[in-house]
Write a protein that holds these residues in place. Structure first.
Motif, PDB file in Angstrom:
ATOM      1  N   THR A   5      -0.036   8.805  -3.905  1.00  8.90           N
ATOM      2  CA  THR A   5      -0.102   8.186  -2.598  1.00  8.90           C
ATOM      3  C   THR A   5       0.828   8.932  -1.653  1.00  8.90           C
ATOM      4  O   THR A   5       1.547   9.844  -2.054  1.00  8.90           O
ATOM      5  N   GLU A  43       4.420   9.639  -5.212  1.00  3.94           N
ATOM      6  CA  GLU A  43       4.257   9.396  -3.771  1.00  3.94           C
ATOM      7  C   GLU A  43       4.955  10.491  -2.972  1.00  3.94           C
ATOM      8  O   GLU A  43       6.142  10.773  -3.185  1.00  3.94           O
ATOM      9  N   HIS A  90      -4.682   9.755  -3.165  1.00  7.61           N
ATOM     10  CA  HIS A  90      -4.812   8.934  -1.956  1.00  7.61           C
ATOM     11  C   HIS A  90      -6.104   8.106  -1.982  1.00  7.61           C
ATOM     12  O   HIS A  90      -6.940   8.206  -1.072  1.00  7.61           O
ATOM     13  N   ALA A 136      -1.934   3.467   1.176  1.00 10.30           N
ATOM     14  CA  ALA A 136      -0.971   3.541   0.078  1.00 10.30           C
ATOM     15  C   ALA A 136      -0.724   2.211  -0.617  1.00 10.30           C
ATOM     16  O   ALA A 136      -0.604   2.180  -1.852  1.00 10.30           O
TER      17      ALA A 136
END
Length: 297
Positions: free
Chosen positions: A235, A265, A173, A242
């Motif tokens: 992310t 993700e 992140h 993101a």
């Protein structure tokens, strides 16, 4: 205290700066003592690496006298992998009390200290041939900058035998920004992020297009200079950061970097959700992905 000293001059959500210079923080400062954790078998200790600045690292050593634990399953059938790494966590000086680049300087010192194996835990149990540079959120920004610095100038312990080798870079992140809002970025978040970066890095070159804040800015070092052989960018779909994490991943792929670029993700989760919700299915899946990356499969 005069009445003017209580005026709020910067309010970033995470902290406030008052006109008298006082900083009020709202989260993220809780710590626990180092020691042995019976649940995981991990032992930790704190080591000061710079007496002048007070910068310290916390070392984490897993149980080393047993065979590696096999993957285990919980009632939901998800697999828990074990990284079995010696981890070095950097207690860098925090902005805004210590504006950037202080954290970059502290982290660079800590990285070079770690690969020099100056501590007995590192010399006895660390493998200088398999070093990973990792961080989450602001720490991921720092990890990127350490990877660029190491790729451009090399590590100070390069002459030791065997020389240290950074195998991978792991960004969880990552916190990046830019003077121009990306189409996918929420305007409110972009504005707040601009104020936050202005408070923690007032000396940034070109504002948010300082290469340390925006790795994709014109004039930033090419991502082809990243140290390492593998890169994992993680992310979360509901994290307003993101879009820049995804763009960073694509830029690394397009840079001609010789390594392998991977992206993961988490769905329906926000920024750094794995901290407070570390036992959730999405957090477990993320950590399994991180451990698999470190293990090399």
């Amino acid at each position: 205290m005069d009445s003017g000293s209580t005026e709020i001059v910067v309010d970033c959500g995470f902290f406030r700066i008052y006109s008298d210079g006082r900083v009020e923080r709202f989260a993220g400062m809780e710590t626990v003592p180092a020691g042995f954790d019976a649940d995981t078998g991990v032992t930790s200790k704190d080591v000061v690496i710079d007496a002048n600045t007070g910068v310290a690292t916390r070392l984490y050593l897993p149980a080393i006298h047993t065979a590696p634990s096999p993957p285990q399953s919980d009632d939901n059938g998800s697999h828990h992998l074990f990284a079995r790494v010696v981890a070095v966590s950097v207690g860098y000086r925090l902005a805004p009390e210590h504006p950037l680049p202080a954290a970059y300087e502290d982290s660079w010192a800590a990285l070079n200290w770690a690969v020099s194996r100056a501590d007995p835990w590192l010399s006895a149990h660390g493998d200088p041939g398999r070093v990973f540079v990792a961080g989450g959120s602001a720490g991921a920004n720092i990890a990127h900058n350490m990877a660029i610095a190491a790729g451009a100038s090399g590590l100070r312990a390069a002459e030791q035998e065997p020389p240290p080798r950074v195998e991978g870079v792991l960004l969880l992140h990552p916190s990046f920004a830019g003077e121009q809002r990306m189409e996918e970025e929420e305007d409110g978040f972009w504005q707040a992020n601009k104020r936050r970066w202005g408070a923690i890095f007032p000396g940034a070159r070109d504002g948010l297009d300082d290469p340390r804040i925006n790795p994709m800015a014109a004039g930033a070092p090419s991502l082809a200079k990243l140290v390492g052989e593998r890169l994992l960018v993680c992310t979360a779909s509901e994290d307003p950061r993101a879009p820049r994490g995804r763009a960073y991943c694509e830029a690394a792929r397009a840079s001609g970097w010789r390594g392998k670029v991977e992206w993961f993700e988490s769905q329906n989760e926000g920024h750094a959700f794995f901290v407070a919700g570390h036992g959730s299915p999405e957090a477990v899946a993320l950590m399994d992905r991180v451990v698999a990356f470190i293990a090399g499969h």
